[in-house]
Write an enzyme that holds these catalytic residues in place. Structure first.
Site, PDB file in Angstrom:
ATOM      1  N   GLU A 151       2.408  54.114  -7.728  1.00 16.64           N
ATOM      2  CA  GLU A 151       1.543  53.238  -7.044  1.00 16.64           C
ATOM      3  C   GLU A 151       0.604  54.230  -6.032  1.00 16.64           C
ATOM      4  O   GLU A 151       0.619  53.857  -4.901  1.00 16.64           O
ATOM      5  CB  GLU A 151       2.359  52.548  -5.965  1.00 16.64           C
ATOM      6  CG  GLU A 151       3.166  51.625  -6.914  1.00 16.64           C
ATOM      7  CD  GLU A 151       4.439  50.677  -6.000  1.00 16.64           C
ATOM      8  OE1 GLU A 151       4.193  50.870  -4.911  1.00 16.64           O
ATOM      9  OE2 GLU A 151       5.332  50.215  -6.590  1.00 16.64           O
ATOM     10  N   ASN A 178       3.256  55.296 -13.133  1.00 18.46           N
ATOM     11  CA  ASN A 178       3.785  53.953 -12.873  1.00 18.46           C
ATOM     12  C   ASN A 178       2.908  53.206 -11.902  1.00 18.46           C
ATOM     13  O   ASN A 178       2.586  53.597 -10.694  1.00 18.46           O
ATOM     14  CB  ASN A 178       4.994  54.292 -12.353  1.00 18.46           C
ATOM     15  CG  ASN A 178       6.040  52.804 -12.491  1.00 18.46           C
ATOM     16  OD1 ASN A 178       5.827  52.064 -13.715  1.00 18.46           O
ATOM     17  ND2 ASN A 178       6.710  52.332 -11.553  1.00 18.46           N
ATOM     18  N   GLU A 233       9.403  47.407 -14.690  1.00 22.56           N
ATOM     19  CA  GLU A 233      10.231  46.947 -13.573  1.00 22.56           C
ATOM     20  C   GLU A 233      10.075  45.215 -13.595  1.00 22.56           C
ATOM     21  O   GLU A 233      10.038  44.506 -12.455  1.00 22.56           O
ATOM     22  CB  GLU A 233       9.481  47.283 -12.189  1.00 22.56           C
ATOM     23  CG  GLU A 233       9.687  48.708 -11.893  1.00 22.56           C
ATOM     24  CD  GLU A 233       8.897  49.005 -10.503  1.00 22.56           C
ATOM     25  OE1 GLU A 233       9.080  48.266  -9.681  1.00 22.56           O
ATOM     26  OE2 GLU A 233       8.822  50.527 -10.365  1.00 22.56           O
ATOM     27  N   ASP A 273      10.160  41.428 -13.614  1.00 25.78           N
ATOM     28  CA  ASP A 273      11.019  40.280 -13.207  1.00 25.78           C
ATOM     29  C   ASP A 273      10.111  39.217 -13.013  1.00 25.78           C
ATOM     30  O   ASP A 273       8.793  39.614 -12.919  1.00 25.78           O
ATOM     31  CB  ASP A 273      11.936  40.624 -11.999  1.00 25.78           C
ATOM     32  CG  ASP A 273      11.066  41.269 -10.826  1.00 25.78           C
ATOM     33  OD1 ASP A 273       9.959  41.221 -10.781  1.00 25.78           O
ATOM     34  OD2 ASP A 273      11.860  42.066  -9.987  1.00 25.78           O
ATOM     35  N   HIS A 318       5.894  42.907 -12.123  1.00 23.89           N
ATOM     36  CA  HIS A 318       6.655  42.007 -11.311  1.00 23.89           C
ATOM     37  C   HIS A 318       5.813  40.767 -11.252  1.00 23.89           C
ATOM     38  O   HIS A 318       4.480  40.624 -10.678  1.00 23.89           O
ATOM     39  CB  HIS A 318       6.675  42.434  -9.986  1.00 23.89           C
ATOM     40  CG  HIS A 318       7.672  43.794  -9.876  1.00 23.89           C
ATOM     41  ND1 HIS A 318       8.846  43.810  -9.861  1.00 23.89           N
ATOM     42  CD2 HIS A 318       7.387  45.025  -9.507  1.00 23.89           C
ATOM     43  CE1 HIS A 318       9.517  44.938  -9.771  1.00 23.89           C
ATOM     44  NE2 HIS A 318       8.549  45.770  -9.497  1.00 23.89           N
TER      45      HIS A 318
HETATM   46  O1  G3I Z   1      20.075  53.040   1.915  1.00 18.83           O
HETATM   47  C1  G3I Z   1      19.957  52.050   2.952  1.00 18.83           C
HETATM   48  C2  G3I Z   1      21.049  51.881   3.498  1.00 18.83           C
HETATM   49  O2  G3I Z   1      21.700  53.147   4.055  1.00 18.83           O
HETATM   50  C3  G3I Z   1      21.105  50.720   4.694  1.00 18.83           C
HETATM   51  O3  G3I Z   1      22.501  50.385   5.245  1.00 18.83           O
HETATM   52  C4  G3I Z   1      20.610  49.350   3.820  1.00 18.83           C
HETATM   53  C5  G3I Z   1      20.074  48.504   5.068  1.00 18.83           C
HETATM   54  O4  G3I Z   1      19.287  47.678   4.566  1.00 18.83           O
HETATM   55  O5  G3I Z   1      19.138  49.741   3.579  1.00 18.83           O
HETATM   56  C6  G3I Z   1      19.338  50.450   2.347  1.00 18.83           C
HETATM   57  O6  G3I Z   1      18.087  51.026   1.921  1.00 18.83           O
HETATM   58  C7  G3I Z   1      17.496  50.028   1.238  1.00 18.83           C
HETATM   59  C8  G3I Z   1      17.236  50.589  -0.082  1.00 18.83           C
HETATM   60  O7  G3I Z   1      16.373  49.773  -0.895  1.00 18.83           O
HETATM   61  C9  G3I Z   1      18.373  51.074  -0.838  1.00 18.83           C
HETATM   62  O8  G3I Z   1      19.105  49.895  -1.433  1.00 18.83           O
HETATM   63  C10 G3I Z   1      16.097  49.684   2.067  1.00 18.83           C
HETATM   64  O9  G3I Z   1      16.480  48.926   3.076  1.00 18.83           O
HETATM   65  C11 G3I Z   1      15.318  48.613   0.818  1.00 18.83           C
HETATM   66  O10 G3I Z   1      13.948  48.483   1.487  1.00 18.83           O
HETATM   67  C12 G3I Z   1      15.125  49.515  -0.315  1.00 18.83           C
HETATM   68  O11 G3I Z   1      14.566  48.461  -1.244  1.00 18.83           O
HETATM   69  C13 G3I Z   1      13.991  48.791  -2.287  1.00 18.83           C
HETATM   70  C14 G3I Z   1      12.376  48.934  -2.262  1.00 18.83           C
HETATM   71  O12 G3I Z   1      12.096  49.475  -3.667  1.00 18.83           O
HETATM   72  C15 G3I Z   1      11.784  50.260  -1.311  1.00 18.83           C
HETATM   73  O13 G3I Z   1      12.388  51.460  -1.944  1.00 18.83           O
HETATM   74  C16 G3I Z   1      14.502  48.196  -3.497  1.00 18.83           C
HETATM   75  O14 G3I Z   1      15.846  48.034  -3.671  1.00 18.83           O
HETATM   76  C17 G3I Z   1      13.798  48.321  -4.791  1.00 18.83           C
HETATM   77  O15 G3I Z   1      14.086  47.446  -5.723  1.00 18.83           O
HETATM   78  C18 G3I Z   1      12.095  48.506  -4.637  1.00 18.83           C
HETATM   79  O16 G3I Z   1      11.666  48.835  -5.845  1.00 18.83           O
HETATM   80  C19 G3I Z   1      10.375  49.092  -5.976  1.00 18.83           C
HETATM   81  C20 G3I Z   1      10.099  50.002  -6.901  1.00 18.83           C
HETATM   82  O17 G3I Z   1      10.577  51.183  -6.356  1.00 18.83           O
HETATM   83  C21 G3I Z   1       8.596  50.472  -7.074  1.00 18.83           C
HETATM   84  N1  G3I Z   1       7.812  49.365  -7.499  1.00 18.83           N
HETATM   85  C22 G3I Z   1       7.910  48.108  -6.393  1.00 18.83           C
HETATM   86  C23 G3I Z   1       9.568  47.803  -6.420  1.00 18.83           C
HETATM   87  C24 G3I Z   1       9.853  46.792  -5.651  1.00 18.83           C
HETATM   88  O18 G3I Z   1       9.264  46.724  -4.227  1.00 18.83           O
END
Ligand code: G3I
Length: 358
Positions: free
Chosen positions: A153, A203, A268, A270, A239
């Site tokens: 991105e 990506n 990715e 969905d 997405h």
């Molecule tokens: O790891 C912490 C954990 O310690 C904490 O307790 C918890 C509380 O909310 O948060 C955890 O972190 C989360 C992380 O995912 C791991 O699960 C973050 O809050 C959450 O914001 C994060 O979201 C991810 C997001 O990317 C940001 O990295 C989503 O799961 C993931 O599906 C999403 O994926 C992205 C791709 O990487 C790039 N393209 C877009 C896609 C969707 O946004």
């Protein structure tokens, strides 16, 4: 009586083989066999201990990708230390089940640790930090991760067609601001040094159709290919919102990218649906969702340069869409919250089955 025991064994064996009520239906991974297409999904390691999660994952997919645990925040929590424990868990699972692994992601503007974003590093220091990061992470998984999203991105949403302002480009950047995509090029070269066999992908979100963003990516990839920058593929995230997919434009886009000699992956996918407060979608939307999965997959399967179709998670129980939309959307994946298959699953599998002989 002996013959009774024999009949019992025979009937049981036939039932197990799927001759009970018709032939046992194929899994996605079985349907993909022979088409040459990899069928993958994003994975969260915390869920691997859940039997239904891990058995569905191993049965249905021949590729996986850590959804979050190879991002900087997790894998590089302190400047001098790396934590591969969760990534290793996923890679081990894949090895045990004969699955390939995509790596996500080495360079992004999100999910970076505070030590990095608040560190007030100079451009020279940042360049050293990112080179070490890329070489350490890719080196750790050398020979185990076959393809990497090197940069994710990097193009902007608001100033469409322009590179996004990030810590890597110009805040303060690694010393190449004003030189277009040079910082991206540098990252690809470092990744290639760390694992010359790995396939290296750029990506992007919202670039699956022909639009100003994909035009800009196309220009960058064409330039990289002409100058021998080691880029092997482009990932279109896919997405899909509002139950709309312009398959003709997706197809035209794939055509022009694969003509450059790069592979294309759906990375990715969905298809988010509006849901009620209990998380339930409207039945008619499930059918439209299935058509989108089928048509997009069929478009990919008809282009030889498209080599992987990956969904962003597989069960509606664990999907980023719910929290991201404050629970107004969801039900975006091929399996429901109880691991039952949805019409979307059938759509995806139909497309894979029809393409077996391509
Ligand atoms: O790891 C912490 C954990 O310690 C904490 O307790 C918890 C509380 O909310 O948060 C955890 O972190 C989360 C992380 O995912 C791991 O699960 C973050 O809050 C959450 O914001 C994060 O979201 C991810 C997001 O990317 C940001 O990295 C989503 O799961 C993931 O599906 C999403 O994926 C992205 C791709 O990487 C790039 N393209 C877009 C896609 C969707 O946004």
């Amino acid at each position: 009586m002996k013959w009774r025991a024999l009949v019992f064994v025979l009937v049981t064996a036939l039932l197990c083989l799927g001759f009970g009520d018709g032939v046992r239906e194929q899994s996605l991974r079985e349907a993909a066999q022979g088409s040459g297409m990899l069928i993958g999904t994003a994975v969260r390691p915390a869920q691997l201990s859940e039997m239904a999660y891990s058995s569905t994952l191993a049965r249905e997919f021949n590729m996986l990708e850590p959804e979050d645990v190879l991002k900087w925040e997790v894998v590089h929590p302190e400047r001098e230390s790396f934590d591969f424990s969760q990534g290793d868990q996923i890679v081990d699972f894949a090895a045990r089940h004969g699955m390939k692994v995509r790596g996500h992601t080495l360079v992004w503007h999100q999910q970076n640790p505070k030590w990095l974003t608040d560190g007030r590093y100079t451009s020279g220091e940042l360049a050293q930090i990112i080179e070490k990061h890329i070489k350490t992470v890719v080196g750790h998984y050398r020979g185990k991760i076959f393809a990497w999203d090197v940069v994710n991105e990097a193009f902007d949403e608001l100033h469409v067609g322009e590179l996004r302002s990030t810590i890597w480009l110009n805040q303060p950047g690694i010393g190449l601001a004003g030189n277009g995509s040079s910082y991206i090029e540098r990252c690809f070269r470092w990744a290639h040094e760390a694992d010359p066999q790995a396939l290296l992908f750029y990506n992007e979100a919202g670039a699956e159709v022909v639009n100003p963003k994909s035009d800009a990516i196309y220009a960058m990839v064409r330039d990289f290919r002409q100058r021998g920058v080691p880029i092997d593929g482009v990932g279109f995230q896919m997405h899909i919102e509002k139950l709309r997919a312009d398959v003709a434009s997706i197809s035209a886009n794939i055509k022009r990218f694969t003509a450059l000699g790069v592979q294309v992956h759906i990375t990715e996918m969905d298809v988010a649906l509006p849901v009620d407060p209990n998380g339930n979608p409207r039945p008619e939307d499930l059918q439209m969702q299935a058509d989108i999965y089928r048509e997009v997959a069929a478009a990919f399967l008809s282009h030889p340069g498209c080599t992987a179709i990956q969904t962003w998670g597989f069960t509606d129980k664990y999907s980023w869409i719910g929290s991201h939309s404050k629970k107004t959307q969801g039900a975006a994946l091929p399996f429901d919250r109880y691991y039952g298959t949805k019409p979307a699953y059938d759509g995806l599998r139909d497309a894979l089955e029809r393409a077996r002989s391509r």
